[in-house]
Design a protein around this motif. Structure first.
Motif, PDB file in Angstrom:
ATOM      1  N   LYS A  87       0.828  -1.215   0.000  1.00 20.39           N
ATOM      2  CA  LYS A  87       0.000   0.000   0.000  1.00 20.39           C
ATOM      3  C   LYS A  87       0.862   1.265   0.000  1.00 20.39           C
ATOM      4  CE  LYS A  87      -3.864  -2.315   2.259  1.00 20.39           C
ATOM      5  NZ  LYS A  87      -4.666  -2.503   3.499  1.00 20.39           N
ATOM      6  N   VAL A  88       1.977   1.213   0.732  1.00 24.34           N
ATOM      7  CA  VAL A  88       2.904   2.350   0.727  1.00 24.34           C
ATOM      8  C   VAL A  88       3.433   2.591  -0.684  1.00 24.34           C
ATOM      9  CG1 VAL A  88       5.143   3.192   1.523  1.00 24.34           C
ATOM     10  CG2 VAL A  88       3.586   2.091   3.138  1.00 24.34           C
ATOM     11  N   LEU A  89       3.836   1.520  -1.343  1.00 28.89           N
ATOM     12  CA  LEU A  89       4.373   1.652  -2.696  1.00 28.89           C
ATOM     13  C   LEU A  89       3.302   2.110  -3.682  1.00 28.89           C
ATOM     14  CD1 LEU A  89       6.750  -1.434  -3.058  1.00 28.89           C
ATOM     15  CD2 LEU A  89       7.313   0.915  -2.464  1.00 28.89           C
ATOM     16  N   THR A  90       2.070   1.650  -3.492  1.00 29.65           N
ATOM     17  CA  THR A  90       0.976   2.072  -4.371  1.00 29.65           C
ATOM     18  C   THR A  90       0.769   3.576  -4.287  1.00 29.65           C
ATOM     19  OG1 THR A  90      -0.137  -0.070  -4.137  1.00 29.65           O
ATOM     20  CG2 THR A  90      -1.464   1.778  -4.910  1.00 29.65           C
ATOM     21  N   LEU A  91       0.790   4.113  -3.072  1.00 33.49           N
ATOM     22  CA  LEU A  91       0.627   5.553  -2.873  1.00 33.49           C
ATOM     23  C   LEU A  91       1.756   6.316  -3.559  1.00 33.49           C
ATOM     24  CD1 LEU A  91      -0.766   7.981  -1.557  1.00 33.49           C
ATOM     25  CD2 LEU A  91       0.601   7.550   0.499  1.00 33.49           C
ATOM     26  N   PHE A  92       2.987   5.871  -3.328  1.00 34.25           N
ATOM     27  CA  PHE A  92       4.126   6.545  -3.940  1.00 34.25           C
ATOM     28  C   PHE A  92       4.066   6.458  -5.457  1.00 34.25           C
ATOM     29  CE2 PHE A  92       5.930   6.845   0.219  1.00 34.25           C
ATOM     30  CZ  PHE A  92       6.903   7.836   0.141  1.00 34.25           C
ATOM     31  N   SER A  93       3.653   5.319  -5.988  1.00 36.22           N
ATOM     32  CA  SER A  93       3.618   5.160  -7.445  1.00 36.22           C
ATOM     33  C   SER A  93       2.577   6.073  -8.075  1.00 36.22           C
ATOM     34  CB  SER A  93       3.334   3.702  -7.820  1.00 36.22           C
ATOM     35  OG  SER A  93       2.047   3.291  -7.396  1.00 36.22           O
ATOM     36  N   LEU A  94       1.443   6.263  -7.410  1.00 38.02           N
ATOM     37  CA  LEU A  94       0.412   7.167  -7.925  1.00 38.02           C
ATOM     38  C   LEU A  94       0.915   8.606  -7.962  1.00 38.02           C
ATOM     39  CD1 LEU A  94      -2.777   5.750  -6.155  1.00 38.02           C
ATOM     40  CD2 LEU A  94      -2.391   5.872  -8.630  1.00 38.02           C
ATOM     41  N   VAL A  95       1.520   9.026  -6.858  1.00 38.21           N
ATOM     42  CA  VAL A  95       2.000  10.408  -6.767  1.00 38.21           C
ATOM     43  C   VAL A  95       3.122  10.670  -7.774  1.00 38.21           C
ATOM     44  CG1 VAL A  95       3.149  12.088  -5.283  1.00 38.21           C
ATOM     45  CG2 VAL A  95       1.320  10.658  -4.355  1.00 38.21           C
ATOM     46  N   LEU A  96       4.102   9.765  -7.808  1.00 33.58           N
ATOM     47  CA  LEU A  96       5.259  10.005  -8.676  1.00 33.58           C
ATOM     48  C   LEU A  96       4.948   9.779 -10.149  1.00 33.58           C
ATOM     49  CD1 LEU A  96       8.242   8.673  -6.562  1.00 33.58           C
ATOM     50  CD2 LEU A  96       7.591  11.017  -7.040  1.00 33.58           C
ATOM     51  N   SER A  97       3.952   8.954 -10.466  1.00 34.22           N
ATOM     52  CA  SER A  97       3.519   8.825 -11.862  1.00 34.22           C
ATOM     53  C   SER A  97       2.929  10.141 -12.353  1.00 34.22           C
ATOM     54  CB  SER A  97       2.493   7.699 -12.009  1.00 34.22           C
ATOM     55  OG  SER A  97       3.067   6.448 -11.741  1.00 34.22           O
ATOM     56  N   ALA A  98       2.165  10.788 -11.486  1.00 36.39           N
ATOM     57  CA  ALA A  98       1.610  12.099 -11.835  1.00 36.39           C
ATOM     58  C   ALA A  98       2.719  13.137 -11.983  1.00 36.39           C
ATOM     59  CB  ALA A  98       0.605  12.543 -10.777  1.00 36.39           C
ATOM     60  N   VAL A  99       3.687  13.102 -11.066  1.00 34.47           N
ATOM     61  CA  VAL A  99       4.828  14.025 -11.156  1.00 34.47           C
ATOM     62  C   VAL A  99       5.596  13.781 -12.453  1.00 34.47           C
ATOM     63  CG1 VAL A  99       7.041  14.677 -10.118  1.00 34.47           C
ATOM     64  CG2 VAL A  99       5.050  14.262  -8.661  1.00 34.47           C
ATOM     65  N   PHE A 100       5.774  12.500 -12.811  1.00 32.84           N
ATOM     66  CA  PHE A 100       6.478  12.181 -14.058  1.00 32.84           C
ATOM     67  C   PHE A 100       5.725  12.748 -15.258  1.00 32.84           C
ATOM     68  CE2 PHE A 100       7.677   9.526 -17.664  1.00 32.84           C
ATOM     69  CZ  PHE A 100       9.053   9.445 -17.521  1.00 32.84           C
ATOM     70  N   GLY A 101       4.399  12.631 -15.256  1.00 34.62           N
ATOM     71  CA  GLY A 101       3.611  13.185 -16.352  1.00 34.62           C
ATOM     72  C   GLY A 101       3.780  14.692 -16.465  1.00 34.62           C
ATOM     73  N   PHE A 102       3.712  15.387 -15.317  1.00 35.27           N
ATOM     74  CA  PHE A 102       3.868  16.846 -15.329  1.00 35.27           C
ATOM     75  C   PHE A 102       5.308  17.270 -15.626  1.00 35.27           C
ATOM     76  CE2 PHE A 102      -0.087  16.791 -12.718  1.00 35.27           C
ATOM     77  CZ  PHE A 102      -0.843  17.623 -13.545  1.00 35.27           C
ATOM     78  N   SER A 103       6.262  16.341 -15.466  1.00 35.76           N
ATOM     79  CA  SER A 103       7.664  16.695 -15.753  1.00 35.76           C
ATOM     80  C   SER A 103       7.885  17.028 -17.211  1.00 35.76           C
ATOM     81  CB  SER A 103       8.597  15.541 -15.350  1.00 35.76           C
ATOM     82  OG  SER A 103       8.450  14.431 -16.229  1.00 35.76           O
ATOM     83  N   GLY A 104       6.913  16.645 -18.062  1.00 37.25           N
ATOM     84  CA  GLY A 104       7.009  17.006 -19.469  1.00 37.25           C
ATOM     85  C   GLY A 104       7.162  18.507 -19.681  1.00 37.25           C
ATOM     86  N   PHE A 105       6.543  19.320 -18.799  1.00 35.95           N
ATOM     87  CA  PHE A 105       6.660  20.775 -18.919  1.00 35.95           C
ATOM     88  C   PHE A 105       8.106  21.220 -18.697  1.00 35.95           C
ATOM     89  CE2 PHE A 105       2.216  20.033 -17.930  1.00 35.95           C
ATOM     90  CZ  PHE A 105       1.570  20.903 -18.798  1.00 35.95           C
ATOM     91  N   PHE A 106       8.769  20.581 -17.724  1.00 27.10           N
ATOM     92  CA  PHE A 106      10.176  20.897 -17.474  1.00 27.10           C
ATOM     93  C   PHE A 106      11.055  20.445 -18.638  1.00 27.10           C
ATOM     94  CE2 PHE A 106      14.137  18.790 -16.080  1.00 27.10           C
ATOM     95  CZ  PHE A 106      14.896  19.912 -15.781  1.00 27.10           C
ATOM     96  N   LEU A 107      10.778  19.249 -19.160  1.00 26.05           N
ATOM     97  CA  LEU A 107      11.612  18.706 -20.229  1.00 26.05           C
ATOM     98  C   LEU A 107      11.484  19.507 -21.517  1.00 26.05           C
ATOM     99  CD1 LEU A 107      10.987  14.896 -19.610  1.00 26.05           C
ATOM    100  CD2 LEU A 107      13.041  16.205 -19.080  1.00 26.05           C
ATOM    101  N   VAL A 108      10.309  20.106 -21.741  1.00 25.63           N
ATOM    102  CA  VAL A 108      10.125  20.950 -22.924  1.00 25.63           C
ATOM    103  C   VAL A 108      11.127  22.097 -22.930  1.00 25.63           C
ATOM    104  CG1 VAL A 108       8.578  22.623 -24.013  1.00 25.63           C
ATOM    105  CG2 VAL A 108       7.721  20.365 -23.372  1.00 25.63           C
TER     106      VAL A 108
END
Length: 483
Positions: A87-108
């Motif tokens: 459950k701990v890993l599930t929470l972290f994976s949800l949060v960091l998957s969203a962060v990874f998606g938004f990281s596209g703005f930085f990578l641009v």
């Protein structure tokens, strides 16, 4: 040979056998897929995806919290603990998957390309499902269920390769490479979760994670510093030398990883689960490990020499003429292939001997050395210079890591390690000289295919003859095949 030596040998042999079947089948499938996609997609397509994929391991490390090796090592976790950790890993994976998606703005802004807006979100599921698979996969590894794990991996990666080829033929460009990674991640999780007999329990306790936090935190720290050591070159090449240069550099480095996959990826996943059971018999662990190292030297040193001689043929044969700028950096990387092969096993030994703290410290020092050399290479301005300095860093790290491993983890000395090297050096001399003469004479020079096949046959035949006369063929048979 005492009873522990025999038990270690049998357990390692069984684990390596099934891991080899899975890894080699997946490698062949991946190799064929890579050859096909390299002729459909451009170096720029590969560079674009590689620039983003290089950040994936970083997010994976942050999300997994060093849990996988800690579960394998621990003998005190119950089913409720495993459920809480999941459950701990599930929470972290949800949060960091969203962060990874938004990281596209930085990578641009970092890479000056708008493609990363959508590409980052397309790759976020890879992160999410990879993290979700950690707990059930670690359970199966601890139970030494290597046969099932590797069959699952083979079918998952084959399915991903086929989906990537279909996507490329459909004109999806670099998104085809997303399919080759996303499909296996999803299939792996679903299948491993089902086969592991792991079940989510009602309730949650943070104390479950605290039971392994000391071990896992050191593992996480090592993973993070090792990430920068392994990936900073790709990040900086993509940022300062451009996507095409990154495509060529990444291809040459990618070939460097194949020998690791062939020779150590079948051994490394087995070492910790097996050797952790014999932590109180350091002599048995050391002797078993040195036998493995000797075999890795026997294939790694001659292989480095062969690929150095045939770097041009290998690049053109596998990837085609459009990848010629990758030849020189690949030739430079070949000098450190044997180092990469043997040093990749050391982490499992530190883990099995309960020395994650020392692993973390060594990882930090090695990363500092590697990063310094990478920055100098980028400053000098070409991918071949970067490759040369990365190679030099590998040589330094080899001596540093094995010095501490032999003394602190295995109660031995470097002389015991060097004693495993002289026969492999001898076995590589004759094949290298004769294959070099063949290439110098230019036989079949008009055909890359024929020259590659002929050179491979000559070198391999002479290598087998060499290990037969030195007695190493009997050693391999006695150590890994017969009792």
């Amino acid at each position: 040979m005492n009873e522990n030596d025999n038990n270690i040998k049998k357990e390692l042999r069984r684990g390596v056998f099934y891991t080899a079947i899975g890894k080699y089948s997946s490698l062949i499938a991946n190799f064929i897929v890579n050859m096909i996609l390299s002729r459909i997609l451009s170096p720029r397509d590969y560079g674009i995806v590689a620039a983003l994929m290089v950040f994936m391991p970083f997010f994976l490390l942050l999300s997994e919290l060093g849990v996988g090796p800690a579960i394998i090592q621990s003998r005190i976790l119950n089913k409720f603990d495993l459920s809480s950790i999941f459950k701990v890993l599930t929470l972290f994976s949800l949060v960091l998957s969203a962060v990874f998606g938004f990281s596209g703005f930085f990578l641009v802004s970092f890479y000056h390309s708008t493609v990363y807006y959508g590409l980052a979100w397309a790759m976020a599921p890879i992160l999410f499902f990879s993290i979700m698979a950690i707990v059930p996969m670690a359970i199966m590894q601890r139970e030494q269920r290597f046969k099932e794990l590797n069959l699952i991996n083979f079918f998952a990666y084959t399915s991903g390769g086929l989906s990537g080829i279909l996507a490329a033929l459909s004109g999806l460009g670099y998104y085809a490479l997303v399919f080759t990674n996303a499909v296996p991640a999803i299939m792996n999780f679903l299948w491993i979760y089902w086969k592991s007999d792991f079940h989510i329990k009602k309730g949650f306790s943070l104390q479950s994670y605290k039971k392994i936090s000391s071990y896992s935190n050191n593992q996480l720290g090592f993973g993070l510093v090792n990430y920068f050591s392994r990936n900073l070159d790709n990040i900086l090449v993509g940022r300062f030398l451009g996507p095409s240069a990154l495509g060529f550099y990444n291809k040459s480095y990618q070939l460097l990883t194949y020998p690791n996959t062939v020779f150590t990826a079948v051994v490394t996943p087995v070492l910790q689960p097996v050797l952790a059971n014999y932590i109180d018999d350091v002599n048995a662990v050391r002797e078993s490990y040195l036998k493995i190292i000797r075999i890795l030297f026997l294939v790694g040193i001659p292989l480095s020499l062969f690929l150095c001689l045939n770097s041009r043929l290998v690049i053109l044969f596998i990837f085609g003429n459009q990848w010629q700028p990758a030849i020189l950096p690949f030739r430079i990387f070949t000098f450190s292939i044997w180092i990469q092969i043997v040093i990749s096993t050391t982490g499992s030994i530190f883990q099995a001997m309960n020395l994650p703290r020392l692993l973390l410290i060594l990882g930090g020092v090695n990363t500092l050395i590697t990063v310094s050399f990478i920055v100098i290479g980028i400053w000098l301005g070409n991918i071949s210079t970067v490759a040369l300095l990365v190679d030099l860093a590998y040589f330094i790290n080899f001596f540093l890591t094995f010095s501490f491993l032999m003394k602190n983890a295995l109660a031995g000395s470097m002389s015991q390690l060097f004693n495993q090297m002289w026969r492999p050096l001898i076995s590589g001399v004759l094949p290298t000289l004769m294959d070099g003469l063949f290439l110098y004479l230019g036989v079949f020079a008009s055909s890359v295919f024929l020259q590659t096949i002929a050179s491979s046959v000559i070198f391999t035949s002479l290598w087998f003859a060499s290990i037969f006369f030195t007695g190493d063929l009997k050693f391999i048979k006695r150590g890994l095949i017969s009792d």
